[in-house]
Motif scaffolding. Structure first.
Motif, PDB file in Angstrom:
ATOM      1  N   VAL A   1     -29.756  64.868-107.875  1.00  0.00           N
ATOM      2  CA  VAL A   1     -30.077  63.497-108.289  1.00  0.00           C
ATOM      3  C   VAL A   1     -28.811  62.653-108.335  1.00  0.00           C
ATOM      4  CG1 VAL A   1     -30.872  62.115-110.257  1.00  0.00           C
ATOM      5  CG2 VAL A   1     -32.177  64.109-109.511  1.00  0.00           C
ATOM      6  N   LYS A   2     -27.730  63.208-108.875  1.00  0.00           N
ATOM      7  CA  LYS A   2     -26.459  62.480-108.957  1.00  0.00           C
ATOM      8  C   LYS A   2     -25.957  62.103-107.557  1.00  0.00           C
ATOM      9  CE  LYS A   2     -22.635  64.562-110.283  1.00  0.00           C
ATOM     10  NZ  LYS A   2     -21.640  65.285-111.100  1.00  0.00           N
ATOM     11  N   THR A   3     -26.042  63.023-106.626  1.00  0.00           N
ATOM     12  CA  THR A   3     -25.596  62.757-105.258  1.00  0.00           C
ATOM     13  C   THR A   3     -26.510  61.747-104.571  1.00  0.00           C
ATOM     14  OG1 THR A   3     -24.761  65.006-105.149  1.00  0.00           O
ATOM     15  CG2 THR A   3     -24.991  63.838-103.059  1.00  0.00           C
ATOM     16  N   TYR A   4     -27.809  61.831-104.815  1.00  0.00           N
ATOM     17  CA  TYR A   4     -28.752  60.883-104.221  1.00  0.00           C
ATOM     18  C   TYR A   4     -28.433  59.459-104.626  1.00  0.00           C
ATOM     19  CZ  TYR A   4     -33.073  58.457-103.170  1.00  0.00           C
ATOM     20  OH  TYR A   4     -33.987  57.559-102.696  1.00  0.00           O
ATOM     21  N   PHE A   5     -28.236  59.230-105.922  1.00  0.00           N
ATOM     22  CA  PHE A   5     -27.957  57.878-106.383  1.00  0.00           C
ATOM     23  C   PHE A   5     -26.556  57.422-105.997  1.00  0.00           C
ATOM     24  CE2 PHE A   5     -31.555  58.715-109.288  1.00  0.00           C
ATOM     25  CZ  PHE A   5     -32.356  57.649-108.861  1.00  0.00           C
ATOM     26  N   LYS A   6     -25.655  58.343-105.796  1.00  0.00           N
ATOM     27  CA  LYS A   6     -24.303  57.978-105.365  1.00  0.00           C
ATOM     28  C   LYS A   6     -24.336  57.405-103.941  1.00  0.00           C
ATOM     29  CE  LYS A   6     -19.812  60.144-104.577  1.00  0.00           C
ATOM     30  NZ  LYS A   6     -19.092  61.424-104.625  1.00  0.00           N
ATOM     31  N   PHE A   7     -25.132  58.026-103.053  1.00  0.00           N
ATOM     32  CA  PHE A   7     -25.175  57.589-101.669  1.00  0.00           C
ATOM     33  C   PHE A   7     -26.257  56.546-101.410  1.00  0.00           C
ATOM     34  CE2 PHE A   7     -22.931  61.614-101.177  1.00  0.00           C
ATOM     35  CZ  PHE A   7     -21.851  61.166-100.446  1.00  0.00           C
ATOM     36  N   LYS A   8     -27.157  56.335-102.348  1.00  0.00           N
ATOM     37  CA  LYS A   8     -28.197  55.338-102.163  1.00  0.00           C
ATOM     38  C   LYS A   8     -27.631  53.925-102.292  1.00  0.00           C
ATOM     39  CE  LYS A   8     -32.731  53.956-103.454  1.00  0.00           C
ATOM     40  NZ  LYS A   8     -34.017  54.394-103.789  1.00  0.00           N
ATOM     41  N   ALA A   9     -26.676  53.770-103.178  1.00  0.00           N
ATOM     42  CA  ALA A   9     -26.113  52.431-103.423  1.00  0.00           C
ATOM     43  C   ALA A   9     -25.270  51.936-102.278  1.00  0.00           C
ATOM     44  CB  ALA A   9     -25.270  52.463-104.678  1.00  0.00           C
TER      45      ALA A   9
END
Length: 190
Positions: free
Chosen positions: A182-190
């Motif tokens: 989840v942390k990696t997903y939101f890091k690269f989503k932005a």
């Protein structure tokens, strides 16, 4: 009064689920293949739980789920065979980069305990036997695991004589894996 009972029940259930997700689990993948000329045999199973007991999912040759000891389960459930799917038209290529990075980050929280590959390897062409033997040895040297056992004996006799037995163990804490993904997903989503 009823609302309080329902809320306390939900709180207890959620806390049990969170507790179960915080516990470390062990996954064991086991397989064996015997390939002699035109005769093929083998089995593949996934064990989830402790060292000798837990949930067993047999994938090949039969699809079964068992609970109890891995060698002698208390009960098993046979699953139906999969139906062949018709091939669909290829989809447009979407960006898979965030999902690959998310998977790589989640995989970093999985601890590989043990890797073992033993047996005899013999293919019809001795050159192919040598290539496969070299690849397996090099992959064995690349894996960073505490307990590593790659004991393959190449058979250069111009016929299929393969008898391989392999297994590897993983330790997973689901909360850590999900948090990292989840942390990696939101890091690269932005």
């Amino acid at each position: 009064m009823i609302l309080q009972v329902v809320l306390w029940t939900l709180i207890v259930l959620l806390s049990i689920i969170i507790l179960l997700m915080a516990l470390p689990y062990r996954l064991t993948f086991r397989g064996r293949i015997i390939w002699m000329s035109k005769q093929k045999e083998g089995n593949v199973a996934i064990h989830f739980g402790g060292v000798t007991r837990g949930l067993t999912i047999a994938i090949y040759p039969y699809r079964q789920i068992g609970v109890g000891q891995y060698k002698n389960p208390l009960f098993t459930i046979s699953l139906p065979k999969r139906k062949q799917r018709k091939s669909k038209s290829p989809k447009k290529d979407r960006s898979k980069q965030p999902y690959l990075k998310m998977g790589k980050a989640a995989l970093s929280k999985v601890h590989f305990d043990h890797f073992s590959l033993t047996g005899d390897l013999g293919l019809p062409n001795p050159m192919h036997t040598g290539l496969m033997y070299g690849w397996i040895q090099s992959i064995g040297n690349l894996i960073k695991i505490d307990r590593l056992n790659v004991g393959i004996v190449p058979l250069f006799n111009n016929r299929f004589e393969t008898d391989l037995d392999g297994q590897f163990h993983l330790k997973i804490v689901p909360v850590k894996v999900i948090w990292q993904a989840v942390k990696t997903y939101f890091k690269f989503k932005a």
